[in-house]
Design an enzyme around this catalytic site. Structure first.
Site: not given
Ligand code: GLU
Length: 481
Positions: A248-251
């Site tokens: 997801s975006k946090r990665h």
């Protein structure tokens, strides 16, 4: 052997997730490796979620990555139209067939729609008498059409990656096939389309692994053979604590467009994601062009375990791809990033490209790296004095004066000539070349860390600009006393 026909059937969500792109790639490779056909179909029956421009993103991504399809919404083909929203009438005929054979029923409950609750939809519509149904239809009561699933038994199908999948029929819901607006659900439409378009192999994400059993029931209800299934494992990302979770975006960037904007080359992205869950027979092979992939791809080698998206690995691969471009090609890819910070022409643009190409991992690093070519900023003049480089403010002044003097006479303003000139300065002043290089590099760049050394930077800047900068640094130094 029957000709293999695969398809990529994205819903226009407004961006191309890396996982979706991998699905497209594997579908494409499975078809191309076997001289089969690859179809693009847009699954846009969810009109509430219509996003303008979303289809263009899909088309552009496939164009940029060169995943060419044989049939699709923009190029047409014998099985069109290729947008589900334009096929509305086709589905009704098959829904009618299912109603006629009692494999589906009208549901007049107003609860409606696609998002059946996890416990399943519960109502009595499945048991309405023909007379009751007729009355409701005549009264124009809004309805949906639901699949009538058998309540007993087990449905088993074979997935090429996950093996045999068995699902108890009692856990299946009477899902909606046709919504009250007359549009089919994805669940229904894709089955009809795959059949009519002659799709033989379905490649898609593993989130469909369970529902596929229910699709198999639908195929049987329609009297159709099921295609071969390849459900691809999830793509995970590594969290700060070392654990993994769904990417997801946090990665990091998860869409193709974001990766490209960050300066990853499309061909590097394709190469990298091809290896996310698949490997060539020769495990040593790592750099594979799309052509290589077509040749090497064997869908039997797709792994079942979740793949971890490793941004460092992609970066490393991207660096190699950048390094392998011709200088001209690098120039055209780098240009938008160079133009972000350079507003005027440099004396030797090609020298800048030569300097940059081997020193860039992702193109978005370029602006920061070359900012100093645009203008010399006021740096801390005390940095000219450096113990390790054996420089002081006093000898820096001498170095600058002497260098300006000798450099003024240089005509062929090229790296090699400049390099030997600065060595002459060192000899003349009885100093080490590293001291000269330190002072000159800082004086022309204002930066402690630079792409390239003093003479390479001067080559790019040209004679006039280099001397202007050396003089301005010398001025600042003189004004200190
Ligand atoms: N439209 C579906 C999606 O984007 C496609 C699933 C499939 O390939 O059948 O998830």
């Amino acid at each position: 052997m029957k000709k293999i026909v695969t398809r990529f059937a994205p819903s226009p969500t407004g961006y191309m997730h890396i996982g979706n792109l991998r699905t497209a790639l594997y579908s494409y490779l499975l078809a191309r490796h076997n001289n089969g056909k690859f179809i693009l179909r847009i699954e846009d029956t969810d009109r509430k979620r219509f996003i303008p421009g979303a289809e263009d993103i899909i088309l552009n991504t496939l164009k940029t990555t060169k995943l060419n399809y044989d049939e699709g919404p923009d190029i047409g083909g014998p099985n069109g139209p290729y947008r589900q929203s334009e096929r509305k009438d086709i589905y009704l005929e098959y829904a009618q067939q299912l109603l006629d054979t009692q494999k589906a029923y009208y549901c007049f409950c107003d609860k409606d729609e696609e998002n059946d609750s996890p416990e399943g939809h519960k109502c009595d519509c499945a048991t309405l008498s023909p007379a009751e149904i007729k009355a409701k239809l005549e009264a124009k009561t809004p309805y949906v059409i639901r699949q009538r699933v058998p309540k007993e038994g087990v449905t088993t199908y074979h997935d090429h990656i996950f093996g045999d999948i068995s699902i108890e029929n009692s856990t299946m819901q009477d899902i909606v096939l046709i919504k009250s607006d007359g549009y089919p659900t994805y669940n229904f439409a894709h089955i009809i389309d795959d059949h009519l378009m002659g799709v033989t192999h379905v490649v898609r994400g593993s989130e469909y692994l369970t529902s596929t059993a229910q699709y198999v029931v639908l195929h049987e209800a329609l009297g159709w053979e099921t295609p071969e299934y390849y459900h691809l494992p999830l793509i995970m990302g590594r969290n700060a604590d070392g654990e993994v979770s769904k990417l997801s975006k946090r990665h990091g960037s998860v869409s193709f467009a974001d990766l490209v904007e960050n300066g990853y080359l499309p061909e590097a992205i394709i190469n990298y994601i091809a290896l996310l869950g698949w490997h060539p027979k020769d495990d040593e092979l790592e750099f594979l062009t799309l052509e290589d992939l077509v040749r090497e791809f064997d869908a039997d080698d797709i792994r079942k375990s979740a793949a971890i998206f490793d941004y460092d690995k992609l970066k490393w691969m991207n660096e190699k791809y950048i390094a392998n471009l011709s200088l001209e090609e690098f120039g055209s890819r780098a240009k938008p990033y160079i133009d972000q910070v350079l507003t005027h022409n440099l004396a030797d643009y090609e020298a800048l490209l030569r300097l940059l190409q081997p020193r860039v991992q992702i193109l978005s690093e370029i602006p920061e790296k070359i900012k100093f070519f645009e203008a010399l900023e006021d740096f801390d003049i005390n940095l000219l004095a450096n113990d390790k480089k054996k420089t002081t403010l006093e000898n820096a002044r001498e170095i600058l004066k002497k260098s300006i003097d000798i450099l003024n006479k240089v005509e062929a303003w090229k790296n090699e000539a400049l390099f030997s000139t600065l060595n002459e300065v060192a000899t003349a002043l009885g100093l080490k070349p590293m001291s000269i290089m330190w002072v000159i590099r800082l004086a022309v760049s204002g930066n402690l860390v630079t792409v390239g050394g003093a003479t390479e930077i001067m080559e790019v800047l040209g004679k006039d600009e280099s001397l202007t900068r050396l003089n301005s640094t010398l001025d600042r130094l003189q004004k200190m006393q």
